[in-house]
Design a protein around this motif. Sequence first.
Motif, PDB file in Angstrom:
ATOM      1  N   MET A 124      28.628  66.675 -76.709  1.00  0.00           N
ATOM      2  CA  MET A 124      27.595  65.851 -76.070  1.00  0.00           C
ATOM      3  C   MET A 124      27.807  64.375 -76.387  1.00  0.00           C
ATOM      4  N   LEU A 125      28.238  64.089 -77.614  1.00  0.00           N
ATOM      5  CA  LEU A 125      28.518  62.702 -77.992  1.00  0.00           C
ATOM      6  C   LEU A 125      29.648  62.139 -77.155  1.00  0.00           C
ATOM      7  N   MET A 126      30.731  62.901 -76.989  1.00  0.00           N
ATOM      8  CA  MET A 126      31.873  62.419 -76.240  1.00  0.00           C
ATOM      9  C   MET A 126      31.553  62.252 -74.758  1.00  0.00           C
ATOM     10  N   GLU A 127      30.602  63.025 -74.254  1.00  0.00           N
ATOM     11  CA  GLU A 127      30.209  62.922 -72.849  1.00  0.00           C
ATOM     12  C   GLU A 127      29.112  61.888 -72.625  1.00  0.00           C
ATOM     13  N   GLY A 128      28.704  61.211 -73.691  1.00  0.00           N
ATOM     14  CA  GLY A 128      27.705  60.162 -73.564  1.00  0.00           C
ATOM     15  C   GLY A 128      26.286  60.655 -73.404  1.00  0.00           C
ATOM     16  N   GLN A 129      26.034  61.931 -73.713  1.00  0.00           N
ATOM     17  CA  GLN A 129      24.692  62.480 -73.565  1.00  0.00           C
ATOM     18  C   GLN A 129      23.783  62.129 -74.731  1.00  0.00           C
TER      19      GLN A 129
END
Length: 227
Positions: A139-144
Amino acid sequence: PAHGMFNDLLATALSENIAPVVHAITWQDEGSGLDPQMLAGRRLDMAVVLARPDCSNDPAPASCAAFHFSDPVIEVPILLFTRPGAGVTFGSLADLGGLHLCHPAGHAFQAAEQNGTSWLSDATIQLEAPASPEACFQMLMEGQVDAVALNALTGSATIAAMGLNRQVVALDRPLARQTLHIAVPKVHWRGTTLIYRVNSGLAAFRASGRYDQIVDRHMALLWNRLN
């Protein structure tokens, strides 16, 4: 080595007695937390390194009445992991206001709210709780989410396993420090004896310097893996 630092510390503690405790350790890395029914089947005698609940609350968590807890096996910092250049900082609790954070379900952080640190009480913080640390970092890498809140050991190991060493950084200041303990059911016929054996073993090999040697060895391996 020795199936990990937690297992190494526990095995050494159980061996540091006049009558060493014969044991077998089964590792379940599912972050399921401390369920009072977990050891009801009597196939297991103790639950390995868990956050101790705050038993001063009224009403106290059910696990306070159900389990004996050992002295701290280890203390780990709870850190914020974020993307380089994301603008996330943590100098005081005010910096957390409005952030969208991720903390995996079952990776208990009740102890992180003790010691005067109540970062979860900020109503403006949005908190996601997926099933695993890997899901949080995805989720962090996807900007969520803006950051992942997790203990330093689990967070660092997950980053290394996912190959995110250069894409995720940990902020220097911990959100809190969390002690992890051994739990034994109070209904266990040798419950107090097992806790005594763990505590006396921990005290003995802390005094001998072996505790620091074990922690230093495992931490060196972890940092080498991260770098």
